[in-house]
Design an enzyme around this catalytic site. Sequence first.
Site, mmCIF file in Angstrom:
data_model
loop_
_atom_site.group_PDB
_atom_site.id
_atom_site.type_symbol
_atom_site.label_atom_id
_atom_site.label_comp_id
_atom_site.label_asym_id
_atom_site.label_seq_id
_atom_site.Cartn_x
_atom_site.Cartn_y
_atom_site.Cartn_z
ATOM 1 N N ASP A 195 1.017 -1.149 -0.208
ATOM 2 C CA ASP A 195 -0.087 -0.025 0.017
ATOM 3 C C ASP A 195 1.277 0.922 0.128
ATOM 4 O O ASP A 195 2.175 1.317 0.523
ATOM 5 C CB ASP A 195 -0.862 0.156 1.521
ATOM 6 C CG ASP A 195 -0.296 -0.870 2.196
ATOM 7 O OD1 ASP A 195 1.233 -0.557 2.293
ATOM 8 O OD2 ASP A 195 -0.731 -0.796 3.340
ATOM 9 N N HIS B 146 -7.051 -4.395 10.171
ATOM 10 C CA HIS B 146 -7.018 -3.911 8.681
ATOM 11 C C HIS B 146 -5.274 -5.387 8.695
ATOM 12 O O HIS B 146 -4.236 -4.853 9.789
ATOM 13 C CB HIS B 146 -6.956 -2.402 8.481
ATOM 14 C CG HIS B 146 -5.783 -1.667 8.902
ATOM 15 N ND1 HIS B 146 -6.079 -0.659 8.914
ATOM 16 C CD2 HIS B 146 -3.963 -2.407 9.109
ATOM 17 C CE1 HIS B 146 -5.070 -0.205 9.579
ATOM 18 N NE2 HIS B 146 -3.824 -1.010 9.636
ATOM 19 N N ASN C 136 -7.805 -2.280 14.328
ATOM 20 C CA ASN C 136 -8.869 -2.799 13.832
ATOM 21 C C ASN C 136 -8.927 -3.949 12.821
ATOM 22 O O ASN C 136 -10.066 -3.843 12.090
ATOM 23 C CB ASN C 136 -9.305 -1.873 13.205
ATOM 24 C CG ASN C 136 -8.833 -0.624 12.128
ATOM 25 O OD1 ASN C 136 -8.297 -2.142 11.393
ATOM 26 N ND2 ASN C 136 -8.615 -0.251 10.864
ATOM 27 N N GLU D 33 -10.142 -2.109 5.700
ATOM 28 C CA GLU D 33 -10.897 -1.482 6.826
ATOM 29 C C GLU D 33 -11.620 -2.251 6.718
ATOM 30 O O GLU D 33 -12.072 -3.141 5.837
ATOM 31 C CB GLU D 33 -10.726 -0.457 6.617
ATOM 32 C CG GLU D 33 -9.112 1.007 6.692
ATOM 33 C CD GLU D 33 -8.865 0.917 7.358
ATOM 34 O OE1 GLU D 33 -7.908 0.092 8.418
ATOM 35 O OE2 GLU D 33 -8.673 2.011 8.251
HETATM 36 C C1 F6R Z 1 1.710 -1.721 5.726
HETATM 37 C C2 F6R Z 1 0.161 -2.240 6.142
HETATM 38 C C3 F6R Z 1 -0.666 -1.704 7.554
HETATM 39 C C4 F6R Z 1 0.054 -1.827 8.786
HETATM 40 C C5 F6R Z 1 -1.005 -2.357 10.173
HETATM 41 C C6 F6R Z 1 -0.269 -2.078 11.206
HETATM 42 O O1 F6R Z 1 1.853 -1.369 4.822
HETATM 43 O O2 F6R Z 1 0.412 -2.349 5.168
HETATM 44 O O3 F6R Z 1 -1.733 -2.849 7.514
HETATM 45 O O4 F6R Z 1 1.169 -3.366 8.535
HETATM 46 O O5 F6R Z 1 -1.625 -0.826 10.207
HETATM 47 O O6 F6R Z 1 1.097 -1.388 11.301
HETATM 48 P P1 F6R Z 1 2.267 -0.648 12.966
HETATM 49 O O7 F6R Z 1 3.776 -1.596 12.501
HETATM 50 O O8 F6R Z 1 2.906 0.653 12.579
HETATM 51 O O9 F6R Z 1 1.054 -1.106 13.585
#
Ligand code: F6R
Length: 264
Positions: free
Chosen positions: A67, A139, A137, A144
């Site tokens: 992403d 994701h 959440n 989401e």
């Molecule tokens: C980022 C992504 C997100 C993160 C998730 C956890 O490329 O795809 O799904 O992996 O938000 O983020 P952290 O590790 O910062 O808690």
Amino acid sequence: MLVHLNPSYEELSREAARIVASAVRSQPSVRLGLATGSTTLGMYGELVRLHKEEGLDFSKVVTFNLDEYLGLAAEHPQSFHCFMRKNFFERVNIKPENIHIPDGMIGGDYEEYCDSYERAIREAGGIDLQILGIGRNGHIGFNEPTSSFGSRTRLKVLTSETIEDNRKFFGAGEEMPECAITMGIGTILEAKKILLLATGEAKAETVAEAIEGPITASVTASCLQLHPDVTFVIDEAAGGRLKQRDYYRRVMEMTARFTPNRLS
Ligand code: F6R
């Protein structure tokens, strides 16, 4: 599904890197699906160490990131392009032409652009090993809650929870993007093998829902229950709400004994 509980963040990072390194060694042109986020930092650090100290060779590896924030240029310090350059790409011998990250500055025909990202994954031969983090959440990527399990790469509006969680990475007064381009759940589920990394107590509830809860679009990571080769590489804190912790430990022991290939 395997659940590998590690005593600490450092150990989960080493374990995740070990699995990625093993994939690179056994298939030098492996196609990796990559995630950003604070959880992945230890794994990238260890992969860089393996490259520098043990000669782990990324010269044929092809990567596709999950992403990118919409509206952030590749040079923006908070862009995922920048995160990947700083923490991984600039520190190993990966070829720039083998790196793919969604373009956050795409204007105009988003659908055509997202289709072309899907096409590039397909034409490369699909993703062999997909790395994931997990949002509070539930994701994965920026899929989401309520994202379709059939979704493909597309423009996604971020929830206010995700915006709040990620605001800390942006400067005071700096505008936080509200949308992102993300691979879909359908895209992620097509990877041959998936590793999900999670650390800390703040993720414990979500990790338990993803692994032991019902399969629901309200916790998109729960879709991983449908995939034949998923390993959750987590620390004790992130696994703190799992009901079947002892069982997962026994499964890991038996897997190491009877089907060790499953762990590489
Ligand atoms: C980022 C992504 C997100 C993160 C998730 C956890 O490329 O795809 O799904 O992996 O938000 O983020 P952290 O590790 O910062 O808690």
